[in-house]
Design a protein around this motif. Structure first.
Motif, mmCIF file in Angstrom:
data_model
loop_
_atom_site.group_PDB
_atom_site.id
_atom_site.type_symbol
_atom_site.label_atom_id
_atom_site.label_comp_id
_atom_site.label_asym_id
_atom_site.label_seq_id
_atom_site.Cartn_x
_atom_site.Cartn_y
_atom_site.Cartn_z
ATOM 1 N N ALA A 85 15.264 11.403 -2.502
ATOM 2 C CA ALA A 85 16.530 11.579 -1.800
ATOM 3 C C ALA A 85 16.664 10.710 -0.554
ATOM 4 O O ALA A 85 17.728 10.656 0.052
ATOM 5 N N GLY A 86 15.578 10.043 -0.157
ATOM 6 C CA GLY A 86 15.642 9.197 1.041
ATOM 7 C C GLY A 86 14.407 9.373 1.891
ATOM 8 O O GLY A 86 13.284 9.447 1.387
ATOM 9 N N THR A 87 14.609 9.455 3.205
ATOM 10 C CA THR A 87 13.504 9.526 4.154
ATOM 11 C C THR A 87 13.089 10.969 4.401
ATOM 12 O O THR A 87 13.936 11.857 4.545
ATOM 13 N N VAL A 88 11.788 11.195 4.449
ATOM 14 C CA VAL A 88 11.244 12.516 4.793
ATOM 15 C C VAL A 88 10.968 12.541 6.298
ATOM 16 O O VAL A 88 10.390 11.589 6.826
ATOM 17 N N PRO A 89 11.364 13.585 7.002
ATOM 18 C CA PRO A 89 11.068 13.646 8.438
ATOM 19 C C PRO A 89 9.576 13.855 8.684
ATOM 20 O O PRO A 89 8.879 14.513 7.915
ATOM 21 N N TRP A 90 9.075 13.232 9.730
ATOM 22 C CA TRP A 90 7.661 13.400 10.060
ATOM 23 C C TRP A 90 7.383 14.814 10.512
ATOM 24 O O TRP A 90 6.301 15.328 10.318
ATOM 25 N N ASN A 110 3.504 2.364 3.173
ATOM 26 C CA ASN A 110 4.409 3.502 3.229
ATOM 27 C C ASN A 110 3.786 4.741 2.603
ATOM 28 O O ASN A 110 2.829 4.657 1.829
ATOM 29 N N CYS A 111 4.373 5.895 2.932
ATOM 30 C CA CYS A 111 4.000 7.170 2.322
ATOM 31 C C CYS A 111 5.071 7.583 1.322
ATOM 32 O O CYS A 111 6.261 7.369 1.555
ATOM 33 N N ALA A 112 4.635 8.210 0.236
ATOM 34 C CA ALA A 112 5.559 8.714 -0.773
ATOM 35 C C ALA A 112 5.363 10.214 -0.942
ATOM 36 O O ALA A 112 4.232 10.703 -0.995
ATOM 37 N N CYS A 113 6.472 10.929 -1.040
ATOM 38 C CA CYS A 113 6.450 12.359 -1.359
ATOM 39 C C CYS A 113 6.963 12.525 -2.782
ATOM 40 O O CYS A 113 8.122 12.192 -3.057
ATOM 41 N N PRO A 114 6.146 13.045 -3.696
ATOM 42 C CA PRO A 114 6.580 13.163 -5.082
ATOM 43 C C PRO A 114 7.454 14.366 -5.365
ATOM 44 O O PRO A 114 8.055 14.467 -6.447
ATOM 45 N N GLY A 115 7.538 15.300 -4.402
ATOM 46 C CA GLY A 115 8.239 16.548 -4.657
ATOM 47 C C GLY A 115 7.304 17.559 -5.314
ATOM 48 O O GLY A 115 6.109 17.313 -5.496
ATOM 49 N N ILE A 148 0.864 -1.179 0.000
ATOM 50 C CA ILE A 148 0.000 0.000 0.000
ATOM 51 C C ILE A 148 0.898 1.226 0.000
ATOM 52 O O ILE A 148 1.812 1.333 0.842
ATOM 53 N N VAL A 149 0.661 2.129 -0.928
ATOM 54 C CA VAL A 149 1.429 3.372 -1.018
ATOM 55 C C VAL A 149 0.455 4.540 -0.931
ATOM 56 O O VAL A 149 -0.476 4.642 -1.744
ATOM 57 N N ASN A 150 0.656 5.404 0.043
ATOM 58 C CA ASN A 150 -0.172 6.596 0.201
ATOM 59 C C ASN A 150 0.620 7.812 -0.255
ATOM 60 O O ASN A 150 1.717 8.075 0.261
ATOM 61 N N MET A 151 0.088 8.530 -1.236
ATOM 62 C CA MET A 151 0.786 9.706 -1.759
ATOM 63 C C MET A 151 0.591 10.880 -0.812
ATOM 64 O O MET A 151 -0.490 11.449 -0.694
#
Length: 243
Positions: free
Chosen positions: A238-243, A192-197, A137-140
């Motif tokens: 670039a890797g992990t996004v901070p919460w 997981n969550c994804a950040c597209p930028g 499961i991927v949440n944008m």
């Protein structure tokens, strides 16, 4: 069960969602193009098929319970299982989102799509995900949902415009994602969550600096994680996004 992997991508008729569908299709996946607008959905499916993707349309309004149930039934009939769900559908709401003057209906509408819509769809297709050998499961989400990036040492805003509906909806989504991670621990379902930028799409008036294809890359990676991959993370290129 068919050996072909099947994914559902919500909001897949354009922008980042379309490119996620295209990317998974290029890997040999069968991809359900979830979208409300029939004409745009049909056009997206035709374009994907023209590029060699095994795409099929899924009529889907994430804010409508009956629409979501019908989408789950369609997937059950077509594939019998679901290997990946990418909750991409999202809205910003009107741009006048100063907290002191915002129309509360704007917040309700944004949360209904960006948060409750994710819960509706996820719960409806969860039985199909459980039938897959390696479900994902991927949440944008978005960097504007990161509380760390939204605040500095003095509490000043450091990322993006003031948007009391959109930005907190992504923070809410991040928190909801972690609750799914906790409940589904040990099931093999990686969430997981994804950040597209900052992607140039009609969501931001095409002001972004990244292409939809670039914005789709992290979601595609998370949808195809190996069984020893991470769960409960917030990731960008670039890797992990901070919460």
């Amino acid at each position: 069960m068919s050996d072909t992997k099947t994914a559902l991508v919500t909001g897949a008729n354009k922008g980042i969602g379309y490119e996620i569908a295209a990317g998974l299709g290029a890997l040999g996946w069968s991809v359900g193009v979830g979208a409300r607008d029939a004409a745009r959905r049909d056009d997206a499916v035709a374009r994907l098929r023209g590029s060699g993707v095994d795409a099929f349309g899924v009529p889907l309004d994430v804010t409508d319970d009956s629409s979501v149930r019908a989408a789950a039934d369609l997937l059950a009939e077509r594939a019998g299982h679901l290997d990946a769900l990418v909750n991409n559908a999202g809205i910003t709401g009107r741009l006048d989102q100063m907290p002191t003057t915002v129309d509360l209906d704007v917040i309700r509408t944004v949360v209904d799509t960006n948060v409750l819509g994710v819960i509706r769809v996820t719960n409806a297709v969860l039985p199909l995900l459980r039938r897959a050998p390696s479900p994902r499961i991927v949440n944008m989400s978005s960097g504007v949902g990161s509380l760390t990036r939204q605040s500095g040492p003095g509490g000043e805003l450091t990322t993006g415009p003031i948007a009391v509906a959109y930005s907190p909806s992504k923070t809410f989504l991040n928190a909801v994602t972690l609750q799914y991670v906790r409940e589904l621990a040990g099931t093999g379902i990686l969430v997981n969550c994804a950040c597209p930028g900052f992607v140039a799409t009609d969501l931001n008036g095409f002001r972004g600096v990244r292409t939809p294809q670039q914005g789709a890359a992290t979601a595609i990676r998370l949808a195809t994680l190996p069984d020893d991959g991470p769960t409960g993370g917030f990731f960008e290129d670039a890797g992990t996004v901070p919460w």
